[in-house]
Design an enzyme around this catalytic site. Structure first.
Site, mmCIF file in Angstrom:
data_model
loop_
_atom_site.group_PDB
_atom_site.id
_atom_site.type_symbol
_atom_site.label_atom_id
_atom_site.label_comp_id
_atom_site.label_asym_id
_atom_site.label_seq_id
_atom_site.Cartn_x
_atom_site.Cartn_y
_atom_site.Cartn_z
ATOM 1 N N CYS A 1 0.841 -1.208 0.000
ATOM 2 C CA CYS A 1 0.000 0.000 0.000
ATOM 3 C C CYS A 1 0.872 1.252 0.000
ATOM 4 O O CYS A 1 0.603 2.218 -0.719
ATOM 5 C CB CYS A 1 -0.914 0.023 1.231
ATOM 6 S SG CYS A 1 -2.057 -1.347 1.341
ATOM 7 N N ASP B 1 37.356 14.775 17.872
ATOM 8 C CA ASP B 1 38.043 16.065 17.869
ATOM 9 C C ASP B 1 38.538 16.291 19.307
ATOM 10 O O ASP B 1 37.934 15.784 20.256
ATOM 11 C CB ASP B 1 37.060 17.163 17.454
ATOM 12 C CG ASP B 1 37.682 18.537 17.488
ATOM 13 O OD1 ASP B 1 38.849 18.662 17.070
ATOM 14 O OD2 ASP B 1 37.018 19.477 17.951
#
Length: 1003
Positions: free
Chosen positions: A148, A659
């Site tokens: 569907c 980092d």
């Protein structure tokens, strides 16, 4: 929208940190774009005569390999002269010969490579939506499985004016991006309804429509009064009053009238007769979910009420002589019992079960098949055979057994399954409901006169707050909107939004978030962000968009769904023919046949069982329900996941690249030491350096200025904090005048004081400025770097005069998280723009072996790609400021410590808290979610693999196992419910304890 989630940009809530300025020394705040060199390359500007240049938005690229494949696909097209793909901007720039190919051919080439493509109207619009498009969200009713969804998506994408369309089965929602000048939302609704589904608009990006609930309307005169007020209201374009729900939908010009003025005008025009309240789109959506479940329950109870007598007639009544004699009484050609069963089952089949026929017809009309086709086929075969058996008996006198109860019980069990599925699916969206409930219903507005003096208070609907409003927040009340504190002091609990459990102090000029709870003192706040711009709304939107997305693993279910029903129907026909032919040939004894039955009836029952027991729904729900629950669980834990594709990649992470500054460290630089190497006074030295740094907004610069101010005035920390909020004129009294100030990204600053040049920065800047670094200075700097501190060199009048040591303390959980990731099989890497000695010292302290130092921001993306070369899945964890290129290049980008700034465009995960433990949580959620998805798939596939042979009677000759069609229907109904319930178990998710990961025994 899975492929476009990386483009999702939400409005930034920025205070003092909202401005980005190029930095120095290291890499913390350098604002460098990865493709500056590409955009500056003028090779594309020199287009030969007759050639055409076009830019294409490309969705779905996640790494360099993706951009390479798109580039290769484009260059292979005959007629393309040049092609370059920008990963960070999700853009392809193509020069081609319009005599050989068209724009559509370029778009098709990219799509054939597996990516979504969209021709951009002009080069300047890359990375944004085409101008003038709207995003509408529609509820779509009647969808039962992945087939569907595929059908509705296909219909929407074929509509002229629709740019994109995504439909989610789990939420029964569709998001459509369309051009309102070409197609209206009513046209979209009509197209969905013409395909046989139910549709209505929930909300759109238009800001000129409001839905108001009206109390005080009792008759037609009241309706006429309301319509009269709106008809003469300046700025109102159109309106519609719904008499049943007593809601009025008003379309207005926001430039002429505001929503609050509209509400006040209607209430005032009725002399207080009408009271209005704004209807939240999310509240309306929730009510629709409840309405759907309620409707399904009514259908189930109706079917059950009609089926029970049929069951009693077949099973119980033959044992009650008096009742059974009445049922055997002949009335016309049939017995009374047959008339009753036929009448009752006809109601079940064609009144209650009408929805299955409608849905099946629509699926077949669109060239697809779904579960409704199977249910309609199975029940119809049982019903119409029973009718045929009755009619055949009336004509010939040979009465075969009927199977009316099979049809009725089958529909009843399927509706029970659908009802339970509605309830379970509703619970998967609890996360959004909880987020919606965080927002208060009302707010206390401070009414001011023209001079700005407060003259009173009034309670208003929170949805009517406007930017600039001053609102009063009492102790214990929820903050009604994002804003800035203008008066008062209090602690605010922000855990429900950011996940940070410790209450945060809020004073004048502090930012507050709507939906958080004011704990102690009263606050007056000025609203800055309302409606869709508010942080809470953006989080809801992000979670909702993520839940709409499809994980790549879902493609498997979509493929199976497309071939499932035809395969099952073929198997059912083979079962019918196999048992019938075997019986006709005498391959099994007649005693196996039912009483008064024949070989055809015997084979038909097996065939019907095969049709109804097969369940494509369980496969279709396996992934989206789990993704829905996981994104909600993540949001509750301060981890925002931007889609199913990101969730799927995160479970395979092999490397996590951190980092350094602001990620592994606290990001709060402090000066630890200052040494002068000439005869200058320390106070004079600090005054010179502070004067140079006062014009910079770099964190290290602020740390130096703060240190110098404290040295001169012995300020208390609170006084220093207050001074930061004041203008620079307040500190100009003790600083030197500066001229010709320049900030050099990644190196430092230089300027002139009293006509003499002062240079503050790293070794590279000092050397470039033509000054030598003496041995004693070098030794001191090395000593600083080996103790994980950064040495900042200062030169004045072309001679090196001193060094300042700056430290950024590590986060307390950094070392434990790195060790924990190692235990989880994830290797850690640290990348920084700082020098090698400092980088190695920090890495040693946290336990990271692999270090990449002196890397500029643009180079971090290259570091990420270097780990991706062997096909490894790489995650990048950064602060989202200067790490965007690396976050975009990584397979999974995680922006940490976002707080209210969730506008991290390049990140796949946004970690609201500034806590590294959330990296482990993000990976753990992903792993547990996909373990659950795999379990769901195993169950859904295993169910069909085992159930279909049983239903087909494979084990009947040896074990005597025969599954009646009604029992097969019950199994089918419960299979999809069990998959949804399996996904719901993810709601019990608890964050992993580091002691467990590290195998630490706590006594």
């Amino acid at each position: 929208m899975a492929s476009s989630l990386r483009d999702l940009q939400l409005t930034q809530v920025a205070g003092d940190g909202g401005r980005i300025v190029a930095g120095k020394y290291s890499d913390e705040l350098e604002d460098v774009r990865l493709l500056d060199s590409y955009e500056d390359d003028n090779s594309f500007t020199r287009i030969e005569a007759g050639m055409r240049r076009v830019q294409v938005g490309v969705s779905g690229m996640t790494c360099a390999a993706c951009s390479n494949s798109v580039e290769a696909a484009l260059k292979s097209v005959n007629g393309v002269l040049m092609a370059s793909v920008a990963l960070l901007q999700n853009k392809a720039d193509v020069v081609f010969d319009p005599m050989l190919i068209k724009d559509e051919d370029i778009k098709n080439a990219i799509e054939d490579a597996g990516f979504e493509a969209e021709i951009l109207p002009e080069p300047s619009t890359f990375g944004t939506k085409p101008q003038g498009t709207l995003l509408g969200q529609f509820t779509i009713g009647g969808m039962t499985c992945a087939a569907c969804v595929n059908s509705v998506e296909g219909i929407l994408r074929n509509l002229h004016g629709v740019k994109k369309a995504v439909v989610a089965l789990a939420t029964s929602l569709g998001e459509v991006e369309y051009d309102p000048t070409v197609i209206s939302k009513d046209d979209i609704v009509n197209a969905i309804e013409d395909a046989g589904f139910e549709a209505s608009l929930v909300q759109s990006s238009e800001q000129d429509k409001i839905i108001l609930g009206v109390t005080g309307i009792y008759n037609e005169m009241d309706v006429q009064l309301l319509e009269g007020i709106l008809s003469h209201f300046k700025g109102v374009r159109q309106f519609h009053f719904e008499r049943i729900s007593k809601e009025v939908e008003v379309v207005f010009d926001p430039e002429v009238v505001s929503s609050r003025s509209l509400v006040d005008g209607i209430e005032g025009g009725s002399n207080g007769m009408f009271k209005l309240n704004v209807k939240s789109p999310y509240a309306r959506m929730t009510s629709k979910d409840v309405e759907e479940a309620s409707k399904m329950f009514q259908l189930f109870t109706s079917s059950l009420f009609l089926s029970i007598p049929v069951f009693l007639i077949r099973v119980v009544c033959p044992h009650i002589p008096m009742v059974y004699s009445l049922l055997l009484w002949r009335c016309g050609p049939f017995q009374m019992g047959d008339w009753l069963k036929w009448a009752l089952v006809s109601l079940v089949q064609f009144v209650v079960g009408k929805r299955f026929y409608i849905a099946a017809a629509r699926a077949l009309r669109n060239g697809s098949t779904n579960m409704d086709v199977l249910v309609a086929l199975g029940t119809s075969a049982s019903y119409f055979y029973s009718v045929y058996a009755l009619l055949y008996g009336a004509v010939t006198g040979f009465w075969s057994p009927t199977y009316f109860e099979t049809s009725a019980m089958l529909i009843t069990f399927v509706l029970l399954g659908k009802y339970l599925e509605c309830l379970a699916k509703g619970k998967t969206s609890d996360a959004i409901k909880k987020l919606v409930e965080l927002a208060p219903a009302t707010a206390m507005l401070l009414v001011k006169d023209k001079g700005g003096k407060c003259i009173g208070e009034r309670e208003i609907d929170a949805l009517l707050i406007q930017p600039g409003d001053t609102l009063k927040v009492l102790p214990g009340a929820k903050v009604p909107a994002d804003g800035v504190v203008v008066w008062g002091s209090s602690y605010v609990n922000e855990s429900m939004v950011t996940g940070e459990s410790i209450p945060v102090l809020k004073e004048a000029n502090s930012l507050v978030i709507g939906g958080t709870i004011n704990l102690h003192g009263a606050l007056n706040i000025q609203a800055t962000k309302v409606g869709g711009d508010a942080v809470l709304s953006q989080i809801i939107s992000l979670v909702e968009t993520a839940q709409m997305s499809k994980a790549p693993i879902q493609k498997f279910a979509d493929f199976v769904a497309s071939i499932f029903v035809p395969t099952v129907v073929a198997m059912a026909l083979l079962t019918l023919l196999g048992w019938y032919i075997a019986g006709a040939l005498g391959a099994y004894p007649e005693r196996w046949l039912p009483e008064n039955g024949n070989y055809f009836v015997f084979a038909l029952m097996f065939s019907i069982s095969v049709v109804v027991i097969a369940c494509p729904c369980a496969l279709g729900l396996a992934t989206p329900t789990a993704v829905m629950v996981a994104t909600g669980v993540g949001a509750n834990n301060g981890v925002l996941i931007k889609g199913g594709d990101a969730l799927e990649r995160a479970q395979k992470i092999e490397y996590v690249i951190f980092d350094k500054t602001g990620t592994l460290t606290q990001g709060k630089a402090t000066v630890t030491t200052a040494r002068v190497f000439v005869g200058m006074d320390l106070g004079e030295f600090l005054r010179l350096v502070a004067s140079a740094e006062a014009s910079s907004e770099h964190p290290l610069a602020k740390a130096i200025v703060e240190y110098a101010r404290h040295f001169h005035f012995f300020d208390e920390p609170s006084a220093i904090k207050d001074a930061e909020n004041n203008s620079k004129e307040s500190i100009s009294g003790w600083l030197f005048d500066v001229s010709e100030f320049y900030a050099l990204p990644g190196r430092g600053v230089h300027c002139f004081i009293n006509g003499k040049r002062i240079v503050v920065g790293n070794r590279k800047l000092i050397t470039e400025s033509g000054m030598a670094i003496t041995t004693d200075v070098e030794n001191f700097v090395v000593e600083l770097e080996e103790s994980a501190r950064t040495g900042i060199l200062v030169a004045y009048d072309n001679s090196l005069i001193g060094v300042i040591g700056v430290a950024d303390p590590l986060k307390r959980e950094a070392a434990v998280v790195v060790e924990g990731l190692g235990k989880m099989g994830v290797r850690t890497v640290m990348v920084t723009g700082d020098n090698w000695r400092t980088a190695r010292a920090v890495a040693k302290e946290v336990g990271i072996q692999d270090v990449r130092a002196e890397v500029m921001p643009a180079g971090k993306a290259d570091v990420v790609r270097s780990f991706q070369k062997d096909g490894s899945i790489v995650a990048m964890v950064g602060d989202g400021i200067n790490d965007s290129p690396a976050l975009a290049a990584a397979d999974v980008g995680m922006a940490i410590g976002a707080g209210t700034d969730i506008a991290i465009e390049a990140a796949d995960y946004v970690l609201m808290r500034n806590n590294l433990e959330d990296v482990i949580t993000a990976i753990d959620i992903s792993r547990k979610t996909f373990a659950r998805i795999r379990l769901n798939y195993m169950f859904a596939m295993g169910y069909n693999v085992v159930a279909i042979p049983i239903a087909a009677g494979v084990f009947f000759p040896s074990l005597g196992i025969m599954l009646p069609p009604w029992a097969a229907g019950a199994c089918m109904a419960l299979s999809s419910v069990s998959v949804v319930c399996s996904s719901l178990l993810l709601r019990r998710y608890k964050k992993p304890r580091l002691t467990t990961i590290l195998e630490i025994t706590v006594e």
